[in-house]
Write a protein that holds these residues in place. Structure first.
Motif, PDB file in Angstrom:
ATOM      1  N   PRO A 195       3.584  15.829  -4.221  1.00 54.50           N
ATOM      2  CA  PRO A 195       2.886  14.809  -3.424  1.00 54.50           C
ATOM      3  C   PRO A 195       2.872  15.182  -1.940  1.00 54.50           C
ATOM      4  O   PRO A 195       3.683  15.974  -1.467  1.00 54.50           O
ATOM      5  CB  PRO A 195       3.700  13.535  -3.667  1.00 54.50           C
ATOM      6  N   ASN A 196       1.947  14.595  -1.215  1.00 51.46           N
ATOM      7  CA  ASN A 196       1.788  14.911   0.209  1.00 51.46           C
ATOM      8  C   ASN A 196       3.037  14.622   1.020  1.00 51.46           C
ATOM      9  O   ASN A 196       3.326  15.317   1.989  1.00 51.46           O
ATOM     10  CB  ASN A 196       0.603  14.131   0.790  1.00 51.46           C
ATOM     11  N   THR A 197       3.794  13.613   0.658  1.00 56.06           N
ATOM     12  CA  THR A 197       4.986  13.255   1.439  1.00 56.06           C
ATOM     13  C   THR A 197       6.080  14.309   1.344  1.00 56.06           C
ATOM     14  O   THR A 197       6.933  14.386   2.210  1.00 56.06           O
ATOM     15  CB  THR A 197       5.558  11.901   0.969  1.00 56.06           C
ATOM     16  N   LEU A 198       6.054  15.121   0.291  1.00 55.87           N
ATOM     17  CA  LEU A 198       7.065  16.163   0.139  1.00 55.87           C
ATOM     18  C   LEU A 198       6.585  17.523   0.613  1.00 55.87           C
ATOM     19  O   LEU A 198       7.338  18.497   0.547  1.00 55.87           O
ATOM     20  CB  LEU A 198       7.482  16.268  -1.337  1.00 55.87           C
TER      21      LEU A 198
ATOM     22  N   THR B 287       4.696  23.494  10.239  1.00 57.58           N
ATOM     23  CA  THR B 287       5.685  22.458   9.949  1.00 57.58           C
ATOM     24  C   THR B 287       5.999  21.649  11.196  1.00 57.58           C
ATOM     25  O   THR B 287       6.079  20.419  11.152  1.00 57.58           O
ATOM     26  CB  THR B 287       6.973  23.084   9.389  1.00 57.58           C
ATOM     27  N   ASP B 288       6.166  22.339  12.332  1.00 56.01           N
ATOM     28  CA  ASP B 288       6.458  21.635  13.582  1.00 56.01           C
ATOM     29  C   ASP B 288       5.303  20.720  13.972  1.00 56.01           C
ATOM     30  O   ASP B 288       5.512  19.589  14.411  1.00 56.01           O
ATOM     31  CB  ASP B 288       6.742  22.655  14.682  1.00 56.01           C
TER      32      ASP B 288
ATOM     33  N   PHE C  55       4.544  12.581  13.118  1.00 58.43           N
ATOM     34  CA  PHE C  55       5.346  11.420  12.751  1.00 58.43           C
ATOM     35  C   PHE C  55       6.183  10.886  13.900  1.00 58.43           C
ATOM     36  O   PHE C  55       6.855   9.879  13.759  1.00 58.43           O
ATOM     37  CB  PHE C  55       6.262  11.769  11.576  1.00 58.43           C
ATOM     38  N   LYS C  56       6.183  11.577  15.044  1.00 61.98           N
ATOM     39  CA  LYS C  56       6.963  11.117  16.192  1.00 61.98           C
ATOM     40  C   LYS C  56       6.259   9.949  16.854  1.00 61.98           C
ATOM     41  O   LYS C  56       5.037   9.875  16.903  1.00 61.98           O
ATOM     42  CB  LYS C  56       7.148  12.248  17.201  1.00 61.98           C
TER      43      LYS C  56
END
Length: 122
Positions: A36-39, A94-95, A101-102
């Motif tokens: 899934p996208n969240t992982l 990844t960064d 999400f910050k």
């Protein structure tokens, strides 16, 4: 002699290694397509760490070969370069994803008067 030396190599270890490579590709595709996208971001970070270990292994192999041919050295250097590009690009992506999400910093309202702003522009 049917097959000769080349036939023995293809029928032996090389064929088994190619079969394992193809099966690993299918299994990897099946596993990754169900994530899934969240992982995605944590999985990508773990994959980057694994690629870092693979790079270290490539460097060790390059340094420990007793008398590498020019072809061996070129293949190892190209593999290490592509692996490094993969690791750096993965960490950058990844960064960037984690940056989404910050929490956004709130800006202070501008409390200067109109005259102060006009004076600043001059």
């Amino acid at each position: 002699m049917a097959g000769g030396v080349a036939g023995d190599v293809v029928s032996g270890g090389l064929l088994a290694n190619l079969a394992i490579l193809v099966l690993a590709g299918f299994v990897g595709f099946a596993v990754i397509s169900k994530v899934p996208n969240t992982l995605h971001t944590p999985l990508m970070s773990g994959t980057n760490a694994i690629h870092g270990i693979v790079l270290l292994g490539g460097l060790v192999v390059l340094g420990r070969l007793p008398d590498p041919s020019a072809l061996d050295a070129v293949i190892l250097v190209v593999a290490i370069a592509f692996g490094m590009i993969n690791v750096v690009g993965g960490f950058l992506v990844t960064d960037r994803m984690l940056g989404m999400f910050k929490a956004k910093a709130k800006r202070e309202p501008d409390r200067r008067t109109d005259e102060a702003r006009a004076e600043e522009r001059r």
